[in-house]
Motif scaffolding. Structure first.
Motif, PDB file in Angstrom:
ATOM      1  N   THR A 193      -6.354   2.369   6.037  1.00  0.00           N
ATOM      2  CA  THR A 193      -5.344   2.912   7.569  1.00  0.00           C
ATOM      3  C   THR A 193      -4.651   3.657   7.361  1.00  0.00           C
ATOM      4  N   ALA A 194      -5.020   5.371   8.111  1.00  0.00           N
ATOM      5  CA  ALA A 194      -3.880   6.293   7.351  1.00  0.00           C
ATOM      6  C   ALA A 194      -2.002   5.603   7.771  1.00  0.00           C
ATOM      7  N   VAL A 195      -1.906   6.640   6.915  1.00  0.00           N
ATOM      8  CA  VAL A 195      -0.609   6.727   6.798  1.00  0.00           C
ATOM      9  C   VAL A 195      -0.105   7.765   7.374  1.00  0.00           C
ATOM     10  N   PRO A 196       1.563   7.028   8.756  1.00  0.00           N
ATOM     11  CA  PRO A 196       1.757   7.910   9.495  1.00  0.00           C
ATOM     12  C   PRO A 196       2.685   9.095   8.739  1.00  0.00           C
ATOM     13  N   SER A 197       3.001  10.080   9.548  1.00  0.00           N
ATOM     14  CA  SER A 197       3.858  11.369   8.645  1.00  0.00           C
ATOM     15  C   SER A 197       4.550  11.614   8.399  1.00  0.00           C
ATOM     16  N   PHE A 198       5.537  10.401   9.099  1.00  0.00           N
ATOM     17  CA  PHE A 198       7.110  10.051   8.900  1.00  0.00           C
ATOM     18  C   PHE A 198       6.807   8.980   8.053  1.00  0.00           C
TER      19      PHE A 198
ATOM     20  N   GLN B 257       9.003   5.420   1.132  1.00  0.00           N
ATOM     21  CA  GLN B 257       9.051   5.037   2.689  1.00  0.00           C
ATOM     22  C   GLN B 257       7.746   4.045   2.495  1.00  0.00           C
ATOM     23  N   LEU B 258       6.389   4.578   1.944  1.00  0.00           N
ATOM     24  CA  LEU B 258       5.521   3.632   1.541  1.00  0.00           C
ATOM     25  C   LEU B 258       5.902   2.641   0.764  1.00  0.00           C
ATOM     26  N   ARG B 259       6.468   2.532  -0.610  1.00  0.00           N
ATOM     27  CA  ARG B 259       6.468   2.421  -1.420  1.00  0.00           C
ATOM     28  C   ARG B 259       7.608   1.202  -1.334  1.00  0.00           C
ATOM     29  N   TYR B 260       9.019   1.491  -0.086  1.00  0.00           N
ATOM     30  CA  TYR B 260       9.117   0.129   0.020  1.00  0.00           C
ATOM     31  C   TYR B 260       8.535  -1.080   0.905  1.00  0.00           C
ATOM     32  N   LEU B 261       7.685  -0.679   1.201  1.00  0.00           N
ATOM     33  CA  LEU B 261       6.755  -0.828   2.303  1.00  0.00           C
ATOM     34  C   LEU B 261       5.922  -1.898   1.157  1.00  0.00           C
ATOM     35  N   THR B 262       5.158  -0.873   0.099  1.00  0.00           N
ATOM     36  CA  THR B 262       4.128  -2.302  -0.337  1.00  0.00           C
ATOM     37  C   THR B 262       5.747  -3.208  -1.475  1.00  0.00           C
ATOM     38  N   THR B 263       6.381  -3.059  -1.192  1.00  0.00           N
ATOM     39  CA  THR B 263       6.663  -3.963  -2.306  1.00  0.00           C
ATOM     40  C   THR B 263       8.166  -4.551  -1.847  1.00  0.00           C
ATOM     41  N   HIS B 264       8.722  -4.529  -0.602  1.00  0.00           N
ATOM     42  CA  HIS B 264       9.093  -5.562  -0.313  1.00  0.00           C
ATOM     43  C   HIS B 264       8.254  -6.635   0.746  1.00  0.00           C
ATOM     44  N   ALA B 265       8.819  -8.090   0.770  1.00  0.00           N
ATOM     45  CA  ALA B 265       8.414  -8.609   1.370  1.00  0.00           C
ATOM     46  C   ALA B 265       9.855  -9.845   2.017  1.00  0.00           C
ATOM     47  N   PRO B 266       9.803 -10.327   2.348  1.00  0.00           N
ATOM     48  CA  PRO B 266      10.624 -11.308   2.879  1.00  0.00           C
ATOM     49  C   PRO B 266      10.617 -12.518   2.647  1.00  0.00           C
ATOM     50  N   PHE B 267      11.646 -13.144   2.555  1.00  0.00           N
ATOM     51  CA  PHE B 267      12.115 -14.657   1.405  1.00  0.00           C
ATOM     52  C   PHE B 267      10.933 -15.651   1.814  1.00  0.00           C
TER      53      PHE B 267
ATOM     54  N   LEU C 192       0.869  -0.661   9.065  1.00  0.00           N
ATOM     55  CA  LEU C 192       0.783   0.778   9.872  1.00  0.00           C
ATOM     56  C   LEU C 192       0.287   0.848  10.758  1.00  0.00           C
ATOM     57  N   ARG C 193      -0.725   0.012  11.030  1.00  0.00           N
ATOM     58  CA  ARG C 193      -1.294  -0.234  12.597  1.00  0.00           C
ATOM     59  C   ARG C 193       0.247   0.287  14.060  1.00  0.00           C
ATOM     60  N   LEU C 194       1.545  -0.351  13.594  1.00  0.00           N
ATOM     61  CA  LEU C 194       2.309  -0.127  14.648  1.00  0.00           C
ATOM     62  C   LEU C 194       2.969   0.643  14.261  1.00  0.00           C
ATOM     63  N   ALA C 195       3.019   1.998  13.138  1.00  0.00           N
ATOM     64  CA  ALA C 195       3.804   2.642  13.509  1.00  0.00           C
ATOM     65  C   ALA C 195       3.572   3.159  14.687  1.00  0.00           C
ATOM     66  N   GLY C 196       1.912   3.592  15.280  1.00  0.00           N
ATOM     67  CA  GLY C 196       1.516   4.724  16.413  1.00  0.00           C
ATOM     68  C   GLY C 196       2.923   3.756  17.441  1.00  0.00           C
ATOM     69  N   PRO C 197       2.399   2.738  18.079  1.00  0.00           N
ATOM     70  CA  PRO C 197       3.122   2.269  19.268  1.00  0.00           C
ATOM     71  C   PRO C 197       5.118   2.617  18.835  1.00  0.00           C
ATOM     72  N   MET C 198       5.248   2.121  17.784  1.00  0.00           N
ATOM     73  CA  MET C 198       6.402   2.143  17.308  1.00  0.00           C
ATOM     74  C   MET C 198       6.943   3.543  17.073  1.00  0.00           C
ATOM     75  N   SER C 199       6.606   4.274  17.206  1.00  0.00           N
ATOM     76  CA  SER C 199       6.839   6.114  16.729  1.00  0.00           C
ATOM     77  C   SER C 199       7.223   6.756  18.222  1.00  0.00           C
TER      78      SER C 199
ATOM     79  N   LEU D 257       9.431  -0.246  10.273  1.00  0.00           N
ATOM     80  CA  LEU D 257       8.111  -1.461  10.307  1.00  0.00           C
ATOM     81  C   LEU D 257       8.089  -2.383  10.270  1.00  0.00           C
ATOM     82  N   TYR D 258       8.983  -2.607   9.151  1.00  0.00           N
ATOM     83  CA  TYR D 258       9.618  -3.997   8.433  1.00  0.00           C
ATOM     84  C   TYR D 258       9.913  -5.083   8.432  1.00  0.00           C
ATOM     85  N   THR D 259      10.784  -4.591  10.024  1.00  0.00           N
ATOM     86  CA  THR D 259      11.409  -5.660  10.126  1.00  0.00           C
ATOM     87  C   THR D 259      10.631  -5.793  12.128  1.00  0.00           C
ATOM     88  N   LEU D 260       9.569  -5.386  12.556  1.00  0.00           N
ATOM     89  CA  LEU D 260       9.244  -5.399  13.185  1.00  0.00           C
ATOM     90  C   LEU D 260       7.632  -6.107  13.057  1.00  0.00           C
TER      91      LEU D 260
END
Length: 322
Positions: free
Chosen positions: A4-9, A14-24, A125-132, A156-159
């Motif tokens: 999936t394409a990475v959004p420009s924002f 931030q991308l590293r945050y998404l790849t290294t964080h997961a909920p308990f 990342l598929r949620l990035a467009g609608p959230m943006s 995106l993490y929270t969503l």
């Protein structure tokens, strides 16, 4: 693999945050238990939950602990004298329902990707467009772009990990509540349905925990098994989300029939649809009221079928003055 394409924002941090964080609650394991895949374990969860919690309440029932007396809705002798079915018959009927439920569930439930089998980053990342689009529509382009560039990953993490799963579970609860309310009410309004099917459950004038699923087999299939399947399908639950919903639903159903008003019981604190509320429905005065189960009472409140202990007392006082 992420295609999936990475959004420009989203910058590298931030991308590293998404790849290294997961909920308990997340685990990358592809099976929660070693002895069964998740879709099979999901069938066992409600059965185990039912007998563990009802077993706990049965221990309370047969105990002679005096401190429990103030929490009992009915005296122990009422269970023996007023119920019209033996505990053995109840046990057989509930086991039969669990067998039917498990067999049909095995046919219904699909083996879905779980844990590390899911490409979570692509899904996020598929949620990035609608959230943006939503953020910029609400906040304006300039402020929206700033928020996305600074807090986009957290959004995106929270969503993905919290908002969507919670919304799906609440939708599943709403569907189960809706299905059971209207079907349950129909069973009382229609004389044929009541006499042929639902009267079985009301042989338990004084409910107890392991009798929660004492039903005519057809009613048990239609009310509980079909309703759960519809909720899982409409809410598009993952295997583990379905496991959680079915487990909570089962625990709530058992607790609603437990026969105790327990101030420390979390299942009785989260909703006014509790053991005392459902007990009213099992009494003659409330048999055409309190159809809601197992989670909330909104349909009773909206459609005028709610009855409380205060309502019962007011009716009794009115009869005395007539």
């Amino acid at each position: 693999m992420n295609t999936t394409a990475v959004p420009s924002f989203l910058d590298a941090d931030q991308l590293r945050y998404l790849t290294t964080h997961a909920p308990f609650y997340y685990t990358p394991r592809t099976a929660l238990v070693s002895w069964a895949p998740d879709h099979i374990f999901a069938l066992a969860v409600p059965v185990v939950a039912y007998w563990v919690l009802s077993g706990f309440f049965h221990i309370l029932d047969i105990s002679e602990w005096k401190w429990l007396d103030k929490y009992r809705i009915h005296e122990s002798e009422e269970v023996k004298s007023r119920n019209l079915v033996s505990r053995q018959d109840v046990l057989i009927a509930v086991v039969l329902q669990h067998v039917v439920q498990t067999v049909l569930g095995y046919w219904w439930i699909d083996e879905k990707p779980v844990g590390a089998q899911v490409d979570h980053l692509s899904a996020i990342l598929r949620l990035a467009g609608p959230m943006s689009w939503v953020v910029q529509s609400v906040c304006g382009e300039e402020l929206g772009a700033h928020l996305l560039s600074t807090k986009g990953a957290q959004g995106l993490y929270t969503l993905y990990w919290w908002a969507i799963p919670v919304a799906k579970l609440l939708l599943g609860m709403f569907i189960i509540d809706t299905w059971q309310y209207f079907l349950h009410r129909a069973m009382h309004v229609n004389t044929f349905l009541y006499k042929k099917f639902h009267s079985y459950h009301h042989r338990l004038y004084v409910p107890y925990a392991f009798g929660a699923l004492y039903n005519h087999p057809f009613e048990g299939f239609l009310l509980d098994t079909v309703g759960a399947g519809i909720a899982e399908w409409v809410a598009h639950l993952t295997t583990r989300e379905a496991m959680l919903l079915f487990g909570i639903s089962t625990l709530k159903t058992v607790d609603d029939h437990c026969g105790y008003r327990l101030p420390w019981d979390p299942l009785q604190l989260i909703s006014s649809n509790n053991a005392d509320y459902h007990d009213i429905h099992h009494q003659v005065i409330g048999i055409k009221s309190n159809f809601s189960q197992p989670f909330f009472i909104h349909w009773d409140a909206i459609l005028g079928t709610r009855m409380t202990r205060q309502d019962i007392e007011m009716r009794r006082q009115q009869r005395k003055t007539q």
